[in-house]
Design a protein around this motif. Structure first.
Motif, short mmCIF file in Angstrom:
data_model
loop_
_atom_site.label_atom_id
_atom_site.label_comp_id
_atom_site.label_asym_id
_atom_site.label_seq_id
_atom_site.Cartn_x
_atom_site.Cartn_y
_atom_site.Cartn_z
N GLY A 149 -11.40 0.28 -8.03
CA GLY A 149 -10.50 -0.72 -7.45
C GLY A 149 -9.49 -0.10 -6.50
N ARG A 150 -8.92 -0.94 -5.64
CA ARG A 150 -8.06 -0.46 -4.57
C ARG A 150 -6.64 -1.02 -4.67
NH1 ARG A 150 -12.63 -2.42 -3.29
NH2 ARG A 150 -11.92 -4.27 -2.15
N LEU A 151 -5.69 -0.16 -4.41
CA LEU A 151 -4.27 -0.53 -4.38
C LEU A 151 -3.77 -0.41 -2.95
CD1 LEU A 151 -1.49 -1.03 -5.93
CD2 LEU A 151 -1.26 1.47 -5.88
N ALA A 152 -2.99 -1.41 -2.49
CA ALA A 152 -2.36 -1.33 -1.17
C ALA A 152 -0.91 -1.79 -1.30
CB ALA A 152 -3.10 -2.19 -0.16
N GLU A 207 -6.93 9.51 -4.12
CA GLU A 207 -7.15 9.18 -2.71
C GLU A 207 -5.95 8.46 -2.09
OE1 GLU A 207 -10.95 7.18 -2.24
OE2 GLU A 207 -11.74 8.24 -3.98
N VAL A 208 -4.76 8.92 -2.45
CA VAL A 208 -3.54 8.29 -1.93
C VAL A 208 -3.37 8.64 -0.45
CG1 VAL A 208 -1.06 8.04 -2.17
CG2 VAL A 208 -2.48 8.45 -4.20
N ALA A 209 -3.22 7.64 0.37
CA ALA A 209 -3.02 7.84 1.81
C ALA A 209 -1.89 6.93 2.28
CB ALA A 209 -4.30 7.53 2.58
N VAL A 210 -1.03 7.43 3.14
CA VAL A 210 0.11 6.66 3.63
C VAL A 210 0.07 6.61 5.15
CG1 VAL A 210 2.61 6.48 3.74
CG2 VAL A 210 1.52 7.31 1.65
N ARG A 211 0.14 5.41 5.69
CA ARG A 211 0.22 5.23 7.14
C ARG A 211 1.62 4.77 7.51
NH1 ARG A 211 -4.07 1.50 9.79
NH2 ARG A 211 -3.11 2.44 11.63
N ASN A 212 2.08 5.23 8.65
CA ASN A 212 3.42 4.92 9.14
C ASN A 212 3.33 3.93 10.30
OD1 ASN A 212 6.40 5.60 9.32
ND2 ASN A 212 5.72 6.14 11.38
N PHE A 213 4.12 2.88 10.24
CA PHE A 213 4.18 1.89 11.32
C PHE A 213 5.62 1.74 11.80
CE2 PHE A 213 0.50 0.76 8.81
CZ PHE A 213 -0.46 0.44 9.74
N ILE A 214 5.78 1.51 13.08
CA ILE A 214 7.09 1.17 13.64
C ILE A 214 6.96 -0.18 14.32
CG2 ILE A 214 8.98 1.82 15.16
CD1 ILE A 214 8.63 3.81 12.95
N PHE A 215 7.57 -1.18 13.72
CA PHE A 215 7.61 -2.51 14.31
C PHE A 215 8.98 -2.70 14.97
CE2 PHE A 215 4.88 -2.95 10.45
CZ PHE A 215 3.67 -3.11 11.12
N ASP A 216 9.18 -3.83 15.61
CA ASP A 216 10.52 -4.12 16.11
C ASP A 216 10.96 -5.49 15.62
OD1 ASP A 216 9.46 -6.11 17.95
OD2 ASP A 216 8.94 -4.49 19.30
N TYR A 217 12.25 -5.64 15.54
CA TYR A 217 12.81 -6.90 15.05
C TYR A 217 13.92 -7.34 15.99
CZ TYR A 217 15.36 -10.31 12.28
OH TYR A 217 15.99 -11.46 11.87
N PRO A 272 14.29 -1.06 15.75
CA PRO A 272 13.00 -0.54 15.27
C PRO A 272 12.95 -0.71 13.75
CG PRO A 272 14.51 1.26 15.66
CD PRO A 272 15.22 0.01 16.11
N TRP A 273 11.76 -0.84 13.21
CA TRP A 273 11.64 -1.06 11.76
C TRP A 273 10.46 -0.25 11.23
CZ3 TRP A 273 14.34 -5.75 9.78
CH2 TRP A 273 14.42 -5.74 8.39
N GLN A 274 10.76 0.82 10.50
CA GLN A 274 9.72 1.68 9.96
C GLN A 274 9.18 1.12 8.65
OE1 GLN A 274 10.93 5.74 9.36
NE2 GLN A 274 8.93 6.40 8.64
N VAL A 275 7.87 1.07 8.55
CA VAL A 275 7.19 0.57 7.36
C VAL A 275 6.11 1.57 6.96
CG1 VAL A 275 5.71 -1.25 6.42
CG2 VAL A 275 7.63 -1.86 7.89
N LEU A 276 6.01 1.84 5.68
CA LEU A 276 4.95 2.68 5.15
C LEU A 276 3.95 1.82 4.39
CD1 LEU A 276 7.01 5.70 3.72
CD2 LEU A 276 6.11 5.38 6.03
N VAL A 277 2.67 1.99 4.67
CA VAL A 277 1.61 1.28 3.95
C VAL A 277 0.75 2.34 3.25
CG1 VAL A 277 -0.44 -0.16 4.13
CG2 VAL A 277 1.58 -0.69 5.51
N ALA A 278 0.74 2.28 1.93
CA ALA A 278 -0.02 3.24 1.14
C ALA A 278 -1.25 2.59 0.53
CB ALA A 278 0.85 3.81 0.02
N THR A 279 -2.34 3.32 0.51
CA THR A 279 -3.54 2.88 -0.19
C THR A 279 -3.95 3.94 -1.21
OG1 THR A 279 -4.92 3.83 1.56
CG2 THR A 279 -4.41 1.48 1.71
N ALA A 280 -4.60 3.50 -2.27
CA ALA A 280 -5.04 4.43 -3.32
C ALA A 280 -6.21 3.80 -4.05
CB ALA A 280 -3.90 4.74 -4.28
N ALA A 281 -6.91 4.63 -4.81
CA ALA A 281 -8.09 4.18 -5.56
C ALA A 281 -7.94 4.47 -7.04
CB ALA A 281 -9.34 4.85 -5.01
N ASN A 282 -8.57 3.64 -7.85
CA ASN A 282 -8.62 3.85 -9.29
C ASN A 282 -9.99 4.43 -9.65
OD1 ASN A 282 -8.00 3.74 -12.05
ND2 ASN A 282 -8.88 1.69 -12.23
N ARG A 283 -10.08 5.75 -9.69
CA ARG A 283 -11.38 6.40 -9.94
C ARG A 283 -11.54 6.78 -11.41
NH1 ARG A 283 -14.12 4.60 -5.76
NH2 ARG A 283 -13.33 5.31 -3.77
#
Length: 283
Positions: A149-152, A207-217, A272-283
């Motif tokens: 299963g996947r976690l986000a 398999e934890v992975a983190v992506r960085n996003f910069i949005f604007d508000y 600017p608005w920094q957001v981190l999106v992490a994904t991981a797996a349940n192995r």
């Protein structure tokens, strides 16, 4: 003041205050932010995309709020799948139900999940940092996820990456450093990549992975920004700020306005608005 797990804040009182405030601000939050996909809520699509939902998946939206993530996820869940959203506040749940009649929503505390179903995907947007015991929540989520299963998870970045918060909050803390008890969970708690990775890994995910996003508000004029912040984001502490007197409030306002000028153009503020999106797996 009682001490819990070495902290000087009361997690029970914190959660009750958080719930009360959430019930109050949910309509404004939904109309102006979540449903419109403004600023940080541009991450909703990225979060659901990262989860790689399949049509027959069983999906849990943890701390679902007003249902923005559930609405996005519902486009990918087919008739043989299942989409469940849980939140501990009735106000936002009422909005979620009205806008997502085909989804299943339940009033439930994320630290005491009472579900028997096993899920393929768990989604969580802007909530992990506020759980008094986030590790406990993540361990419980692993137990709910099927093997593979996947976690986000989406969280706000650090203070310097989200000036919408810090432009006003830093002047507040300078004058009222004890406005919140020491140890109180805050919005930047997992704003750094390594902290987010560590808490997820510590719960046993792989398999934890983190992506960085910069949005604007686009916050509008300073007057609009100040009013919006004080009536929503700072709603739970506004009375404490105002109790210090008009002079202190004015000092905070003036310093905040000065700090906001670096983000202003022709009188309109864009943060600017920094957001981190992490994904991981349940192995």
């Amino acid at each position: 003041m009682k001490t819990f797990c070495g902290l000087s804040y009361d997690p029970v009182k914190f959660k009750q205050t958080f719930r009360d405030n959430w019930n109050t601000v949910a309509p404004t939050y939904h109309a102006g932010w979540a449903s419109a996909g403004r600023g940080p809520f541009r991450s909703t699509k990225e979060l659901v995309k990262a989860a790689n939902i399949r049509r027959d998946d069983y999906v849990l939206d943890l701390a679902c709020g007003t249902g923005a993530v559930a609405k996005e996820a519902s486009q990918f869940v087919g008739p043989s799948g299942l989409l469940v959203g849980i939140d501990f506040a009735r106000g936002p749940l009422a909005i979620a139900r009205s806008e997502n009649p085909a989804c299943n929503f339940a009033e439930m505390d994320a630290e005491h999940i009472g579900l028997r179903a096993r899920f393929d995907v768990v989604l969580c947007q802007y909530a992990l940092m506020f759980f008094p015991e986030p590790e406990k929540v993540l361990v419980a989520l692993r137990a709910l996820l099927k093997r593979g299963g996947r976690l986000a998870v989406a969280v706000h970045g650090p203070a310097e990456g989200v000036p919408y918060f810090s432009t006003i909050m830093e002047p507040v803390l300078k004058r009222i450093p004890d406005i919140r008890p020491a140890g109180t969970p805050n919005v930047h708690r997992f704003g750094r990549k390594e902290d987010l990775e560590n808490v997820i890994s510590a719960a046993g995910f792989s398999e934890v992975a983190v992506r960085n996003f910069i949005f604007d508000y686009q916050a509008g004029s300073f007057a609009q920004y100040w009013s919006d912040y004080m009536s929503t984001t700072a709603a739970s502490i506004r009375s404490k700020i105002e109790a210090r007197g008009a002079q202190v409030v004015e000092e905070i306002r003036m310093e905040s306005e000065e700090r906001s000028r670096k983000y202003a153009d022709n009188g309109s503020i864009t943060f600017p608005w920094q957001v981190l999106v992490a994904t991981a797996a349940n192995r």
